[in-house]
Enzyme design. Structure first.
Site, short mmCIF file in Angstrom:
data_model
loop_
_atom_site.label_atom_id
_atom_site.label_comp_id
_atom_site.label_asym_id
_atom_site.label_seq_id
_atom_site.Cartn_x
_atom_site.Cartn_y
_atom_site.Cartn_z
N ASP A 1 -19.02 6.54 4.23
CA ASP A 1 -17.86 5.88 4.26
C ASP A 1 -16.54 6.87 4.69
O ASP A 1 -17.07 8.15 4.11
CB ASP A 1 -17.55 5.22 2.89
CG ASP A 1 -16.69 4.14 2.99
OD1 ASP A 1 -17.09 2.88 3.24
OD2 ASP A 1 -15.41 4.31 3.18
N ARG B 1 0.88 -1.10 -0.13
CA ARG B 1 0.00 -0.09 -0.03
C ARG B 1 1.00 1.11 -0.01
O ARG B 1 0.61 2.40 -0.54
CB ARG B 1 -0.81 -0.14 1.16
CG ARG B 1 -1.82 -1.26 1.38
CD ARG B 1 -3.12 -0.81 0.79
NE ARG B 1 -4.00 -2.14 0.85
CZ ARG B 1 -5.08 -2.36 1.48
NH1 ARG B 1 -5.95 -1.29 2.17
NH2 ARG B 1 -6.02 -3.52 1.38
C1 LIG Z 1 -14.91 -4.29 3.89
S1 LIG Z 1 -15.69 -2.95 3.40
C2 LIG Z 1 -17.66 -3.30 3.86
C3 LIG Z 1 -18.46 -2.87 2.92
C4 LIG Z 1 -19.83 -3.25 3.17
N1 LIG Z 1 -20.31 -2.49 4.63
C5 LIG Z 1 -20.03 -4.81 3.37
O1 LIG Z 1 -20.27 -5.31 4.16
O2 LIG Z 1 -19.94 -5.46 2.26
C6 LIG Z 1 -15.34 -1.71 4.88
C7 LIG Z 1 -15.62 -0.16 4.75
O3 LIG Z 1 -15.42 0.32 5.66
C8 LIG Z 1 -14.73 1.75 5.52
N2 LIG Z 1 -14.37 2.45 6.76
C9 LIG Z 1 -12.90 1.98 7.13
N3 LIG Z 1 -12.85 2.76 8.45
C10 LIG Z 1 -13.63 3.63 8.60
C11 LIG Z 1 -13.94 4.53 9.36
N4 LIG Z 1 -13.22 5.05 10.26
N5 LIG Z 1 -15.41 5.22 9.22
C12 LIG Z 1 -15.98 4.97 8.16
N6 LIG Z 1 -15.89 4.05 7.15
C13 LIG Z 1 -14.71 3.33 7.40
C14 LIG Z 1 -13.82 1.35 4.35
O4 LIG Z 1 -13.53 2.51 3.72
C15 LIG Z 1 -14.41 0.23 3.42
O5 LIG Z 1 -15.14 1.06 2.50
#
Ligand SMILES: C[S@@+](CC[C@H](N)C(=O)[O-])C[C@H]1O[C@@H](n2cnc3c(N)ncnc32)[C@H](O)[C@@H]1O
Length: 282
Positions: free
Chosen positions: A141, A35
């Site tokens: 997000d 990354r």
């Molecule tokens: C693995 S995806 C899950 C997406 C969806 N909720 C699902 O279950 O398929 C995790 C998401 O959480 C977001 N994320 C991570 N840290 C976060 C934060 N502190 N606040 C808001 N979103 C966050 C990431 O950008 C990512 O898009």
């Protein structure tokens, strides 16, 4: 691993934690190295000293690029489809009957598949009950790239894939776009406007002290596959903040490997990580 690399990775973890609350486990060194290379490309700093770049990020430059590079955005339409079946069969018929608008919050929307699946489920429940169910969906997000992707609403779709459950006809909700450069039976599909119109995408950090919503604002909160990136203590704090937003009697959906921590005495579990709020957290 050399001490220099250990120090570098510690710096990355500290910055990531302070900006997002995400805690990277000790076995993530390869991921961090990859990354960091991506971060250099994304900021057009291919030949820079990475320590200098991190210093700039600490001073407020390239913050979005850093966050967007280090989030993991894996998602798909109707992931853990039993949650959408519960929404369709238990939650939404009540709103069809009462005529009240349902207010939903999707707290880690990623590239949009989850909130669009929520809206498709509302449309299906409206068809089943033969009553138009009015809805608003707020989808947030922390990653600005995925939010842009979600708002564009264009996805790769493989006709032979089983991404959509049998009760959803993708052609009802998506326009097909031909793109000759895709492989095999893959096509690009674009979300139709009627699916988009009640979804509001915006940036929000779940690790912020307060959220820009009212207590008891939502009937349904989705918080799935995001808590796993936080420490147990921070998961608990986030859940408590989300829980305040949920009405008594409202439903909280968590991802398959997430748990409700301290909320356990304030909810009734009714299915695989499906919780009904029974009272406010003290
Ligand atoms: C693995 S995806 C899950 C997406 C969806 N909720 C699902 O279950 O398929 C995790 C998401 O959480 C977001 N994320 C991570 N840290 C976060 C934060 N502190 N606040 C808001 N979103 C966050 C990431 O950008 C990512 O898009």
């Amino acid at each position: 691993m050399s001490n220099d690399i250990q120090d570098l990775h510690k710096k990355v973890k500290d910055i990531l934690y302070s900006l997002t609350g995400i805690t990277l486990a000790d076995n993530k060194d390869i991921m961090i190295a990859n990354r960091l290379e991506k971060l250099k490309r994304n900021t057009n700093n291919n030949d820079c000293d990475i320590n200098e770049l991190l210093k700039e990020i600490k001073n407020g430059k390239y913050v979005s690029e850093f966050i967007n590079t280090f989030t993991t955005n894996k998602t798909h339409f109707f992931r853990e489809d039993f949650h959408f079946e519960d929404l369709r069969d238990r939650v939404l018929p009540e709103f069809a009957k009462s005529g009240k608008e349902i207010k939903m919050y999707c707290s880690a929307a990623s590239t949009g598949e989850e909130p669009y699946s929520m809206k498709m489920t509302i449309e299906e429940a409206s068809a089943i009950t033969q009553k138009q169910i009015n809805s608003t969906i707020i989808a947030t997000d922390i990653d600005t790239n995925v939010l842009q992707y979600a708002a564009n609403g264009i996805y790769r779709f493989q006709k032979s894939s089983k991404e959509f459950p049998s009760w959803i006809s993708p052609q009802k909700y998506f326009k097909k776009r031909i793109n000759k450069s895709l492989i095999g039976d893959e096509v690009l599909i674009k979300v139709k406007d009627n699916l988009k119109k009640d979804i509001n995408f915006s940036k929000m950090n779940l690790n912020d002290d307060t959220y820009p919503f009212d207590n008891h604002q939502f009937d349904v909160v989705f918080c799935r596959n995001v808590l796993i990136y936080f420490s147990a203590q921070d998961q608990n704090e986030i859940l408590k903040k989300l829980f305040r937003l949920l009405k008594i009697g409202g439903t909280l959906y968590l991802g398959h490997s997430e748990n409700p921590h301290d909320l356990i005495n304030y909810v009734k579990r009714i299915g695989q990580n499906i919780f009904i709020k029974t009272k406010d957290f003290d």
